[in-house]
Motif scaffolding. Structure first.
Motif, PDB file in Angstrom:
ATOM      1  N   UNK A  41      49.772  36.765  47.498  1.00 49.02           N
ATOM      2  CA  UNK A  41      48.425  37.305  47.058  1.00 49.02           C
ATOM      3  C   UNK A  41      47.170  36.359  47.274  1.00 49.02           C
ATOM      4  N   UNK A  47      45.716  43.418  52.229  1.00 52.64           N
ATOM      5  CA  UNK A  47      44.759  44.365  51.208  1.00 52.64           C
ATOM      6  C   UNK A  47      44.680  45.570  51.584  1.00 52.64           C
ATOM      7  N   UNK A  53      40.854  50.936  44.210  1.00 47.90           N
ATOM      8  CA  UNK A  53      40.451  49.326  43.769  1.00 47.90           C
ATOM      9  C   UNK A  53      41.417  48.478  45.014  1.00 47.90           C
ATOM     10  N   UNK A  54      40.590  47.380  45.347  1.00 50.33           N
ATOM     11  CA  UNK A  54      41.413  46.534  46.268  1.00 50.33           C
ATOM     12  C   UNK A  54      42.545  45.822  45.521  1.00 50.33           C
ATOM     13  N   UNK A  55      43.588  45.781  46.281  1.00 50.42           N
ATOM     14  CA  UNK A  55      44.910  45.067  45.651  1.00 50.42           C
ATOM     15  C   UNK A  55      45.710  44.255  46.859  1.00 50.42           C
ATOM     16  N   UNK A  56      46.303  43.568  46.700  1.00 51.35           N
ATOM     17  CA  UNK A  56      47.117  42.645  47.435  1.00 51.35           C
ATOM     18  C   UNK A  56      48.648  43.514  47.488  1.00 51.35           C
ATOM     19  N   UNK A  58      51.110  43.145  48.890  1.00 47.66           N
ATOM     20  CA  UNK A  58      52.300  42.325  49.174  1.00 47.66           C
ATOM     21  C   UNK A  58      52.861  42.074  47.524  1.00 47.66           C
ATOM     22  N   UNK A 129      38.743  36.477  48.289  1.00 48.03           N
ATOM     23  CA  UNK A 129      40.210  36.839  48.141  1.00 48.03           C
ATOM     24  C   UNK A 129      40.601  36.965  49.655  1.00 48.03           C
TER      25      UNK A 129
ATOM     26  N   UNK B 100      41.643  33.530  40.781  1.00 51.33           N
ATOM     27  CA  UNK B 100      41.774  34.094  42.094  1.00 51.33           C
ATOM     28  C   UNK B 100      40.838  35.165  42.482  1.00 51.33           C
ATOM     29  N   UNK B 101      41.085  36.312  43.165  1.00 51.57           N
ATOM     30  CA  UNK B 101      40.533  37.141  43.784  1.00 51.57           C
ATOM     31  C   UNK B 101      40.376  38.490  43.015  1.00 51.57           C
ATOM     32  N   UNK B 102      39.494  39.309  43.645  1.00 48.73           N
ATOM     33  CA  UNK B 102      39.567  40.626  42.906  1.00 48.73           C
ATOM     34  C   UNK B 102      40.762  41.469  43.074  1.00 48.73           C
ATOM     35  N   UNK B 103      41.374  41.314  44.279  1.00 50.59           N
ATOM     36  CA  UNK B 103      42.485  41.994  44.879  1.00 50.59           C
ATOM     37  C   UNK B 103      43.730  41.550  43.605  1.00 50.59           C
ATOM     38  N   UNK B 104      43.948  40.224  43.260  1.00 49.84           N
ATOM     39  CA  UNK B 104      44.711  39.772  42.560  1.00 49.84           C
ATOM     40  C   UNK B 104      44.407  40.249  40.880  1.00 49.84           C
ATOM     41  N   UNK B 106      43.093  42.534  39.848  1.00 51.31           N
ATOM     42  CA  UNK B 106      43.161  44.108  39.640  1.00 51.31           C
ATOM     43  C   UNK B 106      44.622  44.396  39.324  1.00 51.31           C
ATOM     44  N   UNK B 107      45.718  43.358  39.481  1.00 50.46           N
ATOM     45  CA  UNK B 107      47.084  43.771  39.281  1.00 50.46           C
ATOM     46  C   UNK B 107      47.642  42.600  38.226  1.00 50.46           C
TER      47      UNK B 107
END
Lengths: 165, 286
Positions: A41, A47, A53-56, A58, A129, B100-104, B106-107
């Motif tokens: 991540x 991504x 919503x943006x998420x990783x 992996x 990110x 971290x980043x938005x992508x992280x 968010x989860x």
């Protein structure tokens, strides 16, 4: 297990093992836009947008996405009809090897959907990110600024067309 | 990778999730919220994953003077919450945004953070200074101070509890607050973070709360240092002494990010900076 998912606007039911990550699942289904990078991540190459919503991908298990909607770079535009964010990345030359580009573009798209006129600092935060080892970040930031202008123009001309029609 | 996982279930209620958690051997069914990031070590022993992300624990609410943050609220939701922005000059969203980043973000949420024993986030330091309580649902339901839960661990090391929510009393009166941290990069994990809440002015500190986290075994308050500062003028010599007390009191980590010696020194520096920052924000006695 069965998994009902909408990927790039198409809803289908898939068969997936419960331990498979969303990244591996998407790539196994032929969506090669999301890339495998760090697996932690940290790099953002994988991504996608999950329910907007943006998420990783992996880090997320595919099973978690049951009933949800996914957008990969393949669903944003195509070579004959690029999305303005993709066009802007091309025009500004914000890509070199291209490995990080799908993630960068989807981060930019998610930002512009929420905030059509972002400040530079907001763009930098939204792209924080997504690691790029070729271009650095000046060109991608420029591309997002350009995409914002292009999307604004498109929205204005669409409104004008609607009012004439 | 994780081929030991046989089943993936969305329990319909918390009670159903808890029942399932206790059906097999300890750790064979674990609650999580869809991301493998923090919970991975627990997953390597599990056969069933209980996805609790759809149980309605994703709300931030205020009831009376109490603020409740649901266990599955993401760090990004905390960052964007106007309710939390309105509390302690936005210190909680600021702490959540560091990660971290938005992508992280968010989860990532407090449930997965706490059952996985991850205790280095600045958000935890801030929640400890706010005297937050954690609401746990396992074989029994427990409500305890977050600081104590962090010290003793949540989920007994096998993830057999669900973090329903964290709650704290919204600070009333004229508290000033500051979060100070040291990190290699802004978006990097902190080497050390110090959160301070202060009532008073330069001439008299009427009340102070100090929490330190990120680079120590678990985020903690420092009651002896708080007692030392209460009722004193916040002059340089007093702050230096408080810094020295805090440096002696902490149990810093010695790892690849920084040595324990460096962290002891930074604890004093950051405490002084945090107090000065609070004082800069104005007199909080009137």
């Amino acid at each position: 297990m069965k998994l009902k998912l909408q990927i790039n606007g198409i809803t289908k039911t898939y068969e997936v093992a419960p331990h498979v990550t969303l990244l591996n699942f998407l790539r196994s289904q032929g969506y090669h836009g999301p890339k495998s990078g760090c697996g932690n991540g940290d790099c953002g190459a994988c991504e996608i947008l999950l329910n907007g919503k943006p998420v990783n991908s992996c880090l997320v298990l595919a099973a978690h996405c049951e009933g949800g909607s996914i957008l990969t770079i393949e669903g944003l535009g195509n070579p004959d009809n690029l999305h303005p964010v993709q066009e802007a990345f091309l025009e500004v030359a914000a890509a070199q090897c291209g490995y990080c580009t799908p993630g960068l573009i989807l981060s930019a798209y998610a930002l512009l959907m929420e905030n059509p006129e972002p400040e530079e600092s907001e763009i930098r935060e939204a792209l924080a990110g997504n690691l790029c080892r070729c271009t650095g970040y000046v060109k991608p930031v420029e591309a997002v600024q350009k995409a914002a202008q292009m999307m604004k123009k498109k929205a204005v001309s669409r409104k004008e067309t609607e009012s004439i029609g | 990778m994780l081929e030991n996982i046989r089943d993936y279930i969305f329990p319909k209620t918390i009670e159903a999730a808890v029942r399932r958690m206790y059906q097999g051997a300890p750790g064979s069914s674990i609650p999580f919220t869809g991301s493998i990031d923090l919970v991975y070590p627990l997953m390597t022993q599990a056969e069933t994953l209980l996805d609790i992300s759809r149980l309605g624990l994703d709300q931030i609410t205020q009831k009376g003077h109490k603020i409740h943050i649901g266990g599955t609220v993401s760090f990004q939701q905390i960052k964007e919450s106007s309710l939390l922005q309105d509390c302690l000059e936005g210190m909680i969203p600021k702490a959540a945004s560091i990660y971290a980043s938005r992508g992280q973000r968010n989860i990532t949420n407090l449930h997965d953070t706490l059952i996985s024993g991850t205790n280095y986030f600045d958000l935890l330091t801030v929640l400890v200074v706010l005297e937050s309580k954690i609401h746990l649902h396992g074989k029994t339901r427990r409500i305890l101070f977050l600081e104590k839960a962090l010290k003793n661990g949540v989920g007994h090391g096998v993830g057999d509890e669900i973090v329903r929510e964290l709650s704290f009393i919204k600070p009333r009166g004229r508290w000033k607050s500051s979060l100070q941290r040291v990190a290699v990069l802004d978006s990097d994990l902190s080497i050390l973070s110090v959160a301070v809440m202060l009532k008073g002015n330069r001439k008299n500190c009427s009340e102070i709360r100090i929490a330190i986290g990120s680079g120590i075994t678990h985020p903690s308050r420092f009651p002896d240092v708080e007692k030392y500062l209460a009722g004193k003028p916040l002059k340089t010599a007093v702050l230096k002494e408080a810094g020295s007390l805090v440096s002696q009191a902490i149990e810093p980590l010695d790892d690849l990010r920084a040595s324990d010696e460096y962290r002891r020194e930074m604890a004093a520096v950051l405490l002084e900076k945090a107090v000065e920052d609070c004082l800069k924000k104005g007199d909080s006695t009137r």
